[in-house]
Design an enzyme around this catalytic site. Structure first.
Site, mmCIF file in Angstrom:
data_model
loop_
_atom_site.group_PDB
_atom_site.id
_atom_site.type_symbol
_atom_site.label_atom_id
_atom_site.label_comp_id
_atom_site.label_asym_id
_atom_site.label_seq_id
_atom_site.Cartn_x
_atom_site.Cartn_y
_atom_site.Cartn_z
ATOM 1 N N ASP A 209 0.859 -1.184 0.000
ATOM 2 C CA ASP A 209 0.000 0.000 0.000
ATOM 3 C C ASP A 209 0.897 1.237 0.000
ATOM 4 O OD1 ASP A 209 -2.239 1.869 0.579
ATOM 5 O OD2 ASP A 209 -3.337 0.029 1.011
ATOM 6 N N HIS A 232 2.616 2.372 -3.104
ATOM 7 C CA HIS A 232 1.870 3.380 -3.861
ATOM 8 C C HIS A 232 2.480 4.767 -3.743
ATOM 9 C CE1 HIS A 232 -1.920 0.638 -3.233
ATOM 10 N NE2 HIS A 232 -0.979 0.058 -3.978
#
Length: 234
Positions: A209, A232
């Site tokens: 993430d 990300h």
């Protein structure tokens, strides 16, 4: 809850003052409080007892020591302040790991734990060392893959968020390695929420993430020299 390498880990900045009548750097080893460190015995109570004595210590900068060469199994626990010393040093040279099966986590009446290790109302805290904190999150991801659509703000392999600074001020996090597989859900490396005067630098973050996520109410954030990926971004 993830496995992250601690090298001068988290330092909540604050000038520690000393007085001639007080000793500094008294060491409180979790081994002296009954911790076994074999990776199978639950050492949670030993950590609680060591922290209790450190928090009320008359030493100006006591050290709670997690010795190297051993693995300590911990249930979810909170290290509470406010504490008496000017500064507390948490020296992690061994491995701290969570229970591997979600059903083995003791969450005090809740079905799922929101945090594994929490420091609450603790000022002038330094967490450092060459050890590892392993959240053993892979079983959580397999059993609760449906949570991928939800953003839970909760170290290698955290079940959810690795490190969170919530309502924290004057934090310096440096020389960290945070690691989880690229397909692991909701495993933000570092999350900030209502945080101010935060410095994060010289770290490697590899998760499924956000490498670093910044929530509302945060300001004066300085992030530099971060190697991010997989993840990300910031």
């Amino acid at each position: 809850m993830a496995k992250y390498l601690l090298l001068l880990l988290v330092s909540i900045l604050g000038a520690a003052t000393s007085t001639p009548s007080r000793s500094c750097n008294q060491v409180y080893s979790v081994i002296d409080y009954g911790a076994v460190g074999d990776g199978d015995t639950d050492d949670t109570q030993a950590f609680k007892d060591a922290w209790k004595d450190v928090c009320k210590s008359s030493s100006c900068s006591p050290i709670i020591q997690v010795p190297g060469g051993k693995t300590f199994l911990l249930q979810p626990l909170t290290f509470n302040g406010e504490c008496k010393p000017d500064q507390i040093i948490f020296q992690v040279d061994g491995t701290i790991k969570a229970p591997s099966d979600p059903n083995d986590w003791k969450c005090h009446g809740n079905k799922y734990c929101k945090q594994w290790i929490t420091f609450d109302e603790v000022a002038n805290l330094v967490i450092r060392g060459s050890g590892t904190v392993d959240g053993r999150g892979s079983t959580w991801w397999e059993r609760h893959s449906s949570c991928k659509g939800h953003k839970h703000k909760d170290k290698r392999d955290s079940p959810q968020m690795h490190i969170a600074f919530d309502r924290a001020e004057w934090v310096h996090a440096s020389n960290l390695t945070v690691q989880a597989p690229g397909d692991s859900p909701n495993t933000d490396g570092i999350h900030l929420q209502h945080a101010k005067h935060i410095f994060i630098d010289h770290s490697r973050i590899m998760t499924g993430d956000d490498c670093i996520s910044i929530g509302d109410g945060s300001s004066q954030i300085n992030i530099s020299r971060i190697a991010c990926g997989p993840g990300h971004g910031i």
